[in-house]
Enzyme design. Structure first.
Site, PDB file in Angstrom:
ATOM      1  CE  LYS A 101      -4.210  -1.556   0.497  1.00  0.00           C
ATOM      2  NZ  LYS A 101      -5.380  -1.331  -0.322  1.00  0.00           N
ATOM      3  CG  ASP A 107     -16.692  -7.976  -3.990  1.00  0.00           C
ATOM      4  OD1 ASP A 107     -16.091  -8.544  -3.149  1.00  0.00           O
ATOM      5  OD2 ASP A 107     -16.419  -6.803  -4.389  1.00  0.00           O
ATOM      6  CB  SER A 126      -9.495  -2.499   6.785  1.00  0.00           C
ATOM      7  OG  SER A 126      -8.713  -2.886   5.734  1.00  0.00           O
ATOM      8  CD  GLU A 134     -13.599 -11.910  -5.030  1.00  0.00           C
ATOM      9  OE1 GLU A 134     -13.793 -10.825  -4.603  1.00  0.00           O
ATOM     10  OE2 GLU A 134     -14.465 -12.568  -5.627  1.00  0.00           O
ATOM     11  CB  SER A 155      -0.589  -8.019  -0.517  1.00  0.00           C
ATOM     12  OG  SER A 155      -1.258  -8.699   0.423  1.00  0.00           O
ATOM     13  N   GLY A 194     -16.376 -13.334   0.711  1.00  0.00           N
ATOM     14  CA  GLY A 194     -16.889 -12.080   0.017  1.00  0.00           C
ATOM     15  C   GLY A 194     -16.386 -11.898  -1.492  1.00  0.00           C
TER      16      GLY A 194
END
Lengths: 320, 320
Positions: free
Chosen positions: B54, B211, B79, B205, B305, B209
């Site tokens: 990040k 999505d 988060s 994922e 990650s 979840g």
């Protein structure tokens, strides 16, 4: 006694192990630099093959055996990492290996040794003498004994850790090294003496077993009972003849670390550097705060000697 | 909607972040290669500054702000890892930062964010809308909102991970990437499209979840309730407009991983590779066994990650 190895032997070992050993990374941490005031350089032998620096010395020693010695096989005694290292090096060189291990060695280390094809013979580390068992197996079956530290080829192999670290960092003011039987520290002393004679060398042993500190102070090899410490790779009872001779001449400063300090260092490696380091591998860093006068603005090397630990035990220590 | 970023933006980001971001190591494991049959290349963003990829996107976005925007300050909702990344990037660029974090974010992530000088505003991730809170703070105080994934500069920054990995490995047959809001995966898609169009791209994922899988299948952004999974960095409720548009075009294969598979992968990283990887960071590797036909003898990249996790929680998961 074998003749003492020299830095030339370290150079030869570096060439010999290069095709198989990892050149492990040297990692940094701004946060730990801020906490200590030093510029820290961590040599990550926990990322070495078989999870510890021991692979270097073992592979170097086995690669030097004659065809006849290779056919007959080797035997080693070890609390764990040397066992895995000999088993892996033997597999790579197609040499049969027998490993004498304490019955309470970490399950992960036993499993890894067997996974590499080593045959395990168990003993009780508090009542039996592993050296005797190893010598007996060697005599009866014609095996070559590969001791965990007191052997010139093993010591020369371990000296390649500091060679890589000094080459990569371009020089250090001081260097902190885990200390059990003295194989890593004496190999490091050969390299530091040749490449960085101005670098202050620190060996760090468990407080529960400070035989090396006493040995260097008294000028003779002090024997102790097997110390009870979480640093299972440094539960040695005495220095070897070769490692004592090298260390007596090199005169490193010997420090000690408590189990609490080791667990603190282990947690710092996990949370800050995202590295799993076994308690023995934390010895060097655990003692860094003991010499504040050597830190401020200085370039400080720290060898993380290994990362082999049962996950259940590791989890318990993270919570301790 | 912003214009979609391109690989040229990834190249510009690489130059912009180079002075501050780590070029993280690519590590290998013979044991995990043997287990999977593939040649695995692990890109270790758990060793990135602030403990996750990040930092790349956050620093790239903040470095592009005008003098006026910098003076007024930035706000971010996250988060955890994006929060730390924005807080650190802001400190390095001397920009005031406000971070909107769920009240149940890991304590280590909160502490790190505060340690970097970020001001924290808490919310309930199951009842409140963090985007609304972030926009409101931006409107009322003139702050620039730095979203965690749906921003061209953030996406371009994340694309530098795959750039380094492809440069270092000289090419891959497939690449496995953790997938939450799609910032890392869409940045990776830009890079793979430009540098390795033949490389099969997999986004992974949490099963709780999925999505993104449904969104790409249905051709529209599917919204879900915040999924309950140990992958706290992938508890996103929907892809962004930009990340959806990029992924819709790039058409990666979306896989899912269960919490049990994530914990298994986490233990493998600890015991075999001596690396602390947070559950979200395990998503890519956890799904590798799902596509056996893509593994045998192939060169497979896996992005780890991040590595930010409370040690108590980590210890509990090691024992799970």
């Amino acid at each position: 006694m074998h003749p003492l190895p020299t830095y030339d032997d370290v150079l030869a070992a570096a060439t010999r192990i290069a095709p198989q050993a990892h050149r492990t990374p040297v990692l940094r941490s701004r946060l730990l630099d801020e906490r200590t005031g030093a510029e820290l350089f961590f040599k990550c032998e926990n990322l070495q093959r078989a999870g510890a620096f021991k692979f270097r010395g073992a592979y170097n020693a086995l690669a030097r055996l004659s065809a006849g010695q290779r056919r007959a096989g080797v035997v080693a005694y070890s609390s764990g990492n040397h066992a895995q290292a000999v088993a892996l090096a033997a597999r790579l060189l197609e040499i049969p290996a027998t490993i004498v291990m304490p019955h309470d060695a970490p399950a992960a280390k036993r499993a890894a040794t067997e996974g590499y094809g080593g045959r395990i013979v168990s003993y009780d580390r508090y009542t039996e003498d592993r050296e005797e068992i190893g010598r007996d197996l060697a005599d009866r079956h014609g095996l070559t004994l590969i001791p965990p530290y007191d052997h010139p080829d093993v010591i020369a192999g371990q000296g390649t850790v500091a060679k890589e670290l000094l080459e990569e960092t371009g020089g250090l003011d001081s260097l902190f090294v885990p200390l059990g039987g003295g194989g890593l520290l004496s190999g490091t002393a050969l390299t530091v003496g040749a490449l960085a004679p101005g670098c202050a060398l620190f060996g760090v042993e468990p407080e529960a077993g400070d035989d090396a500190r006493r040995s260097l102070r008294e000028g003779r090899i002090v024997h102790i009972d097997a110390p009870r410490t979480i640093a299972d790779g440094a539960q040695t009872q005495h220095l070897g003849e070769l490692t004592f001779a090298i260390l007596h001449r090199a005169a490193p400063t010997v420090l000690t670390a408590t189990d609490v300090e080791l667990a603190d260092a282990m947690r710092a490696f996990a949370s800050v550097m995202k590295l799993v380091v076994e308690p023995t591998g934390c010895l060097g860093f655990a003692a860094v705060p003991h010499v504040p006068e050597r830190l401020r603005g200085r370039r400080v090397g720290v060898i993380l000697s290994g990362g082999n630990i049962d996950l259940a035990r590791y989890a318990a220590l993270l919570n301790s």
